[in-house]
Design a protein around this motif. Structure first.
Motif, PDB file in Angstrom:
ATOM      1  N   SER A  32       0.836  -1.207   0.000  1.00  0.00           N
ATOM      2  CA  SER A  32       0.000   0.000   0.000  1.00  0.00           C
ATOM      3  C   SER A  32       0.863   1.246   0.000  1.00  0.00           C
ATOM      4  N   SER A  58       2.184   1.508  -3.635  1.00  0.00           N
ATOM      5  CA  SER A  58       1.240   1.805  -4.722  1.00  0.00           C
ATOM      6  C   SER A  58       0.416   3.061  -4.473  1.00  0.00           C
ATOM      7  N   ARG A  96      -2.399   7.414   0.731  1.00  0.00           N
ATOM      8  CA  ARG A  96      -3.502   6.839   1.497  1.00  0.00           C
ATOM      9  C   ARG A  96      -3.031   6.262   2.834  1.00  0.00           C
ATOM     10  N   LEU A  97      -1.732   6.170   2.995  1.00  0.00           N
ATOM     11  CA  LEU A  97      -1.205   5.560   4.202  1.00  0.00           C
ATOM     12  C   LEU A  97      -1.014   6.608   5.280  1.00  0.00           C
ATOM     13  N   SER A 139      -7.352  -6.249  -2.345  1.00  0.00           N
ATOM     14  CA  SER A 139      -7.961  -5.026  -1.828  1.00  0.00           C
ATOM     15  C   SER A 139      -9.225  -5.306  -1.034  1.00  0.00           C
ATOM     16  N   SER A 154      -8.977  -5.673   3.769  1.00  0.00           N
ATOM     17  CA  SER A 154      -8.245  -4.496   4.211  1.00  0.00           C
ATOM     18  C   SER A 154      -7.346  -4.830   5.382  1.00  0.00           C
ATOM     19  N   HIS A 195       2.233  -8.140  -4.895  1.00  0.00           N
ATOM     20  CA  HIS A 195       2.565  -7.263  -3.766  1.00  0.00           C
ATOM     21  C   HIS A 195       4.082  -7.123  -3.615  1.00  0.00           C
TER      22      HIS A 195
END
Length: 482
Positions: A23, A26, A30-31, A132, A135, A181
């Protein structure tokens, strides 16, 4: 020839951290994490690159993948069942579930049976369960659901092949996602999205369910071949059966528990063991794709029963030597390793295409699958997914290969050689005056066609694949007689 090998426990990456790292790679915006957590993730990313790079082993393990242990436990025992079926029955089942094979299954002398399927992204909605759709916040919240999932598949173990294709796809798609991943994490460290995009552009990967045969398995196959029908148990029980076939597993009298037999056959002393170079289930080689994703293997022994009416039946057992029998040759330190990984984990291994596309920042590993000669009725089951670039992907000739062309000459002179795998699998260090390591290297490397002989600048991956297969396995190939 035998050699001492050190037991290697690869770097372990928990699945929850895998998701966090991918995450961050990519979608970093958002982290939302504290400075301490960000620092931890940076440290983890560096550890991943070290494990997969020139200073590492070229592989790592992923632990704690939800639902995957139940899928593994359901699928792997079916490899042996499929391998020992009558040819017609097996062909019918494979066709029903859309599977094929890349080995001649009618050959009774084969040491490996492989059942293959081309896996495609998006062919099964269950893929979302592993990506995805699951979560990070949901980790640790599905133990009750997992228990019912495990129970459902434990029941399936005993009822045949009804869900073979479904289970194959579910586990395969899960493993594809693990590889993606890892590609995202490596791309962030290297710069760009070369690895991830190369995998996605192809849109598929090959899955293989593999059974490595025991001595008993080969005897059963020969009986199948001779009679062209299912094995009749009465004909598999000559008076010499217990002493000749079992190799001590089923003595004529005084049977011993499996655990005691394992203890008696255990080879590991401290953290070292003996590796046989002449008894291999799979010869030494480099994988030529981007990543190879493997389940840790499952080992099986024939059931201990009073008669041999069900010699094709078997039960799961622990590894007699405590490792996976995946063997690595570290060409940088001239050392052999036997890989040990947690039973429910997945192993990610670097292939030559990743080595090439990363410019040597990732390093492919010379490996084989060993065979325990002391327990000849042990079989090994595993499931493998091969991630590769699209067939028309153009490969550039890496700068580090220019030096590798001298490597075989350097070996004969006992000099030191250059980078990573030197394009040939030649060790980068040879200690003067140590004849045994030199003989060991020559024995292994005699069957390894150098990367520099298989790769040309501007070659497509399809051309590279064909040339690699030709040099390994054609009539004049280095491993054509295996």
């Amino acid at each position: 020839m035998e050699a001492e090998a050190e037991v290697l426990e690869p770097f372990e990456l928990p699945f929850s951290d895998l998701l966090l790292l991918s995450s961050a790679a990519s979608a970093p915006s958002r982290l939302s994490s504290s400075p301490q957590e960000l620092a931890r993730l940076e440290s983890l990313s560096a550890a991943v690159m070290q494990a997969l790079g020139p200073s590492g082993a070229g592989l790592l393990s992923i632990t704690g993948v939800p639902k995957a242990p139940a899928l593994r436990r359901a699928l792997l025992p079916l490899a042996r069942k499929l391998a020992l079926l009558d040819n017609k029955d097996r062909a019918r089942i494979l066709k029903e579930h859309g599977l094929g094979s890349d080995v001649p299954l009618k050959n009774p002398d084969r040491g490996v049976s492989s059942f293959a399927l081309q896996l495609k992204y998006g062919q099964d909605s269950s893929l979302e369960m592993f990506s995805s759709g699951l979560s990070i916040s949901e980790q640790g919240s599905h133990s009750e659901e997992d228990n019912s999932f495990v129970n459902r598949f434990q029941e399936f173990n005993y009822c045949g092949f009804e869900q073979l294709g479904k289970t194959f796809k579910e586990l395969g798609l899960c493993m594809m996602q693990l590889g993606l991943h890892i590609a995202q994490i490596c791309d962030k460290a290297i710069g760009g999205r070369e690895l991830e995009q190369s995998i996605i552009n192809l849109g598929s990967a090959k899955g293989r369910l593999i059974h490595y045969h025991s001595t008993l398995d080969n005897l059963i196959l020969k009986e199948n071949h001779r009679r062209t029908k299912k094995v009749h148990s009465a004909d598999l029980c000559p008076s010499k059966f217990h002493t000749t076939i079992s190799g001590g597993l089923f003595p004529r009298s005084g049977r011993e528990p499996l655990d005691e037999l394992h203890a008696k056959n255990c080879l590991i002393k401290d953290r070292c063991c003996r590796i046989s170079l002449s008894s291999l289930w799979q010869q030494w080689h480099y994988d030529y794709g981007i990543f190879t994703v493997l389940t840790t293997p499952l080992f099986m022994l024939p059931c201990q029963i009073e008669d041999c009416s069900s010699v094709s039946n078997s039960q799961e057992c622990s590894s007699p030597d405590g490792h996976t029998y995946l063997q690595l040759f570290d060409t940088k330190r001239n050392k052999l390793f036997a890989v040990k990984s947690p039973p429910e984990s997945f192993i990610i291994q670097v292939g030559e295409a990743a080595d090439i596309l990363s410019g040597g920042k990732l390093c492919s590993t010379l490996h084989s699958v060993g065979r325990p000669v002391e327990i000849e009725n042990l079989s090994r089951e595993t499931f493998v997914v091969f991630l590769q670039p699209s067939w028309d992907k153009t490969l550039s000739y890496p700068a580090y290969l220019s030096e590798s062309k001298r490597s075989r000459k350097l070996l004969s002179n006992k000099e030191t050689s250059g980078s990573c795998n030197n394009g040939s699998g030649l060790p980068s260090t040879v200690v003067a005056g140590t004849q045994e390591p030199l003989e060991l290297m020559q024995e292994i490397l005699r069957k390894i066609p150098p990367l520099s002989s298989r790769l040309r600048d501007g070659m497509t991956f399809a051309e590279f694949s064909r040339e690699t297969t030709k040099q390994y396995y054609s009539g004049s190939g280095t491993q054509s007689m295996r």
